[in-house]
Design a protein around this motif. Structure first.
Motif, PDB file in Angstrom:
ATOM      1  N   ALA A 102       0.818  -1.217   0.000  1.00 38.39           N
ATOM      2  CA  ALA A 102       0.000   0.000   0.000  1.00 38.39           C
ATOM      3  C   ALA A 102       0.853   1.268   0.000  1.00 38.39           C
ATOM      4  O   ALA A 102       0.322   2.364  -0.153  1.00 38.39           O
ATOM      5  CB  ALA A 102      -0.925   0.005   1.221  1.00 38.39           C
ATOM      6  N   THR A 103       2.165   1.130   0.159  1.00 40.41           N
ATOM      7  CA  THR A 103       3.041   2.291   0.314  1.00 40.41           C
ATOM      8  C   THR A 103       4.101   2.341  -0.769  1.00 40.41           C
ATOM      9  O   THR A 103       4.736   1.341  -1.069  1.00 40.41           O
ATOM     10  CB  THR A 103       3.735   2.253   1.696  1.00 40.41           C
ATOM     11  N   LEU A 104       4.279   3.542  -1.340  1.00 40.68           N
ATOM     12  CA  LEU A 104       5.371   3.795  -2.271  1.00 40.68           C
ATOM     13  C   LEU A 104       6.317   4.808  -1.647  1.00 40.68           C
ATOM     14  O   LEU A 104       5.895   5.694  -0.902  1.00 40.68           O
ATOM     15  CB  LEU A 104       4.862   4.366  -3.597  1.00 40.68           C
ATOM     16  N   LYS A 105       7.589   4.686  -1.993  1.00 45.78           N
ATOM     17  CA  LYS A 105       8.627   5.596  -1.515  1.00 45.78           C
ATOM     18  C   LYS A 105       8.998   6.523  -2.669  1.00 45.78           C
ATOM     19  O   LYS A 105       9.299   6.066  -3.764  1.00 45.78           O
ATOM     20  CB  LYS A 105       9.832   4.769  -1.065  1.00 45.78           C
ATOM     21  N   PHE A 106       8.965   7.830  -2.410  1.00 47.40           N
ATOM     22  CA  PHE A 106       9.279   8.834  -3.415  1.00 47.40           C
ATOM     23  C   PHE A 106      10.589   9.517  -3.032  1.00 47.40           C
ATOM     24  O   PHE A 106      10.745   9.996  -1.907  1.00 47.40           O
ATOM     25  CB  PHE A 106       8.149   9.860  -3.514  1.00 47.40           C
ATOM     26  N   LEU A 107      11.529   9.577  -3.974  1.00 48.36           N
ATOM     27  CA  LEU A 107      12.856  10.148  -3.739  1.00 48.36           C
ATOM     28  C   LEU A 107      13.025  11.392  -4.610  1.00 48.36           C
ATOM     29  O   LEU A 107      13.231  11.278  -5.817  1.00 48.36           O
ATOM     30  CB  LEU A 107      13.940   9.120  -4.074  1.00 48.36           C
ATOM     31  N   ALA A 159      -1.681  18.562   1.459  1.00 48.40           N
ATOM     32  CA  ALA A 159      -2.051  18.475   0.045  1.00 48.40           C
ATOM     33  C   ALA A 159      -2.147  17.014  -0.407  1.00 48.40           C
ATOM     34  O   ALA A 159      -3.045  16.660  -1.177  1.00 48.40           O
ATOM     35  CB  ALA A 159      -1.037  19.232  -0.805  1.00 48.40           C
ATOM     36  N   LEU A 160      -1.250  16.177   0.085  1.00 48.54           N
ATOM     37  CA  LEU A 160      -1.312  14.760  -0.278  1.00 48.54           C
ATOM     38  C   LEU A 160      -2.583  14.109   0.268  1.00 48.54           C
ATOM     39  O   LEU A 160      -3.244  13.342  -0.432  1.00 48.54           O
ATOM     40  CB  LEU A 160      -0.060  14.027   0.217  1.00 48.54           C
ATOM     41  N   PHE A 161      -2.951  14.439   1.495  1.00 48.91           N
ATOM     42  CA  PHE A 161      -4.194  13.898   2.059  1.00 48.91           C
ATOM     43  C   PHE A 161      -5.410  14.427   1.288  1.00 48.91           C
ATOM     44  O   PHE A 161      -6.410  13.731   1.152  1.00 48.91           O
ATOM     45  CB  PHE A 161      -4.331  14.246   3.545  1.00 48.91           C
ATOM     46  N   THR A 214      -3.740   7.632   3.003  1.00 55.14           N
ATOM     47  CA  THR A 214      -4.056   7.380   4.414  1.00 55.14           C
ATOM     48  C   THR A 214      -2.891   7.664   5.347  1.00 55.14           C
ATOM     49  O   THR A 214      -3.080   7.701   6.558  1.00 55.14           O
ATOM     50  CB  THR A 214      -4.512   5.924   4.627  1.00 55.14           C
ATOM     51  N   ALA A 215      -1.683   7.845   4.801  1.00 59.45           N
ATOM     52  CA  ALA A 215      -0.532   8.170   5.644  1.00 59.45           C
ATOM     53  C   ALA A 215       0.572   8.783   4.784  1.00 59.45           C
ATOM     54  O   ALA A 215       0.730   8.425   3.610  1.00 59.45           O
ATOM     55  CB  ALA A 215      -0.004   6.942   6.360  1.00 59.45           C
ATOM     56  N   ALA A 247      -1.446   4.481   0.315  1.00 59.30           N
ATOM     57  CA  ALA A 247      -2.740   4.615  -0.360  1.00 59.30           C
ATOM     58  C   ALA A 247      -3.813   3.879   0.433  1.00 59.30           C
ATOM     59  O   ALA A 247      -3.543   2.894   1.126  1.00 59.30           O
ATOM     60  CB  ALA A 247      -2.659   4.039  -1.771  1.00 59.30           C
ATOM     61  N   ALA A 248      -5.028   4.364   0.301  1.00 53.43           N
ATOM     62  CA  ALA A 248      -6.179   3.735   0.951  1.00 53.43           C
ATOM     63  C   ALA A 248      -6.388   2.335   0.361  1.00 53.43           C
ATOM     64  O   ALA A 248      -6.003   2.065  -0.780  1.00 53.43           O
ATOM     65  CB  ALA A 248      -7.427   4.587   0.740  1.00 53.43           C
ATOM     66  N   PRO A 249      -7.013   1.442   1.122  1.00 52.10           N
ATOM     67  CA  PRO A 249      -7.286   0.095   0.605  1.00 52.10           C
ATOM     68  C   PRO A 249      -8.077   0.160  -0.700  1.00 52.10           C
ATOM     69  O   PRO A 249      -9.016   0.941  -0.837  1.00 52.10           O
ATOM     70  CB  PRO A 249      -8.119  -0.555   1.716  1.00 52.10           C
ATOM     71  N   GLY A 250      -7.654  -0.645  -1.659  1.00 47.78           N
ATOM     72  CA  GLY A 250      -8.345  -0.723  -2.942  1.00 47.78           C
ATOM     73  C   GLY A 250      -7.951   0.334  -3.951  1.00 47.78           C
ATOM     74  O   GLY A 250      -8.395   0.296  -5.095  1.00 47.78           O
TER      75      GLY A 250
END
Length: 192
Positions: A12-17, A44-46, A52-53, A65-68
């Protein structure tokens, strides 16, 4: 400017560099839109409605990202938002936000460490700082020492690691094994 992305063990999580420093010191996690009010970028991201985080590290931002939710649709929106933020030079935190460089785990539950364990605690902290935290940061998260009592080390996981399906395995098979190997007084590692 070019923003790279990396997958994390948490699907559910991506890392942005962004290719530059994000946080000068510490880390910061936003687990709700209310928390995000301290950071225009996190807010702004929310506001995208599918986040979700948000976790800010030294040189990365992890977004959950939120589930789904499909990353195929969300990723370009997040990258565009990050590009706008970093190119404009906008502040990361709302001016005057005292918690701008908060490190998770500070001022939290007291585990009643015995002063006689000071040398053991110093060894544990050193191992976490030099061996564990860098590896966890590579996966888009952070791990913070919370305490040591009666052979048990208490740690809290943040960012991509906090909701990761493999976080229990990381704690038990990876970190616990490492700490037990170097610090024989450690009998167990628990999430706090």
């Amino acid at each position: 400017m070019f923003i790279e992305t990396e997958t994390t063990p948490n699907p559910a999580t991506l890392k942005f560099l962004p290719g530059q420093q994000v946080m000068a010191a510490g880390t910061r996690e936003f687990a709700s839109p209310e928390d995000a009010a301290a950071s225009p970028l996190a807010e702004a991201l929310f506001d995208l409605g599918e986040v979700t985080a948000v976790f800010l590290g030294r040189d990365f931002i992890s977004v959950t990202a939120a589930p789904g939710v499909s990353w195929a649709a969300l990723k370009p929106q997040v990258v565009a938002m990050l590009l706008d933020h970093f190119v404009s030079g906008a502040p990361l935190f709302t001016p005057g936000d005292a918690s701008a460089i908060a490190v998770p785990g500070e001022a939290e539950e007291d585990f009643g460490e015995d002063p006689a364990d000071a040398d053991i605690v110093a060894q544990i902290r050193e191992l976490i700082e030099t061996r564990v935290r860098p590896a966890v940061a590579n996966d888009g998260g952070d791990i913070v020492y919370r305490g040591f009592r009666e052979g048990v080390v208490y740690l809290s996981m943040h960012g991509a690691c906090s909701g990761c399906p493999s976080s229990t395995a990381t704690l038990k098979n990876g970190i616990e094994s490492l700490l037990k190997h170097y610090v024989p007084e450690v009998t167990e590692v628990r999430a706090a």
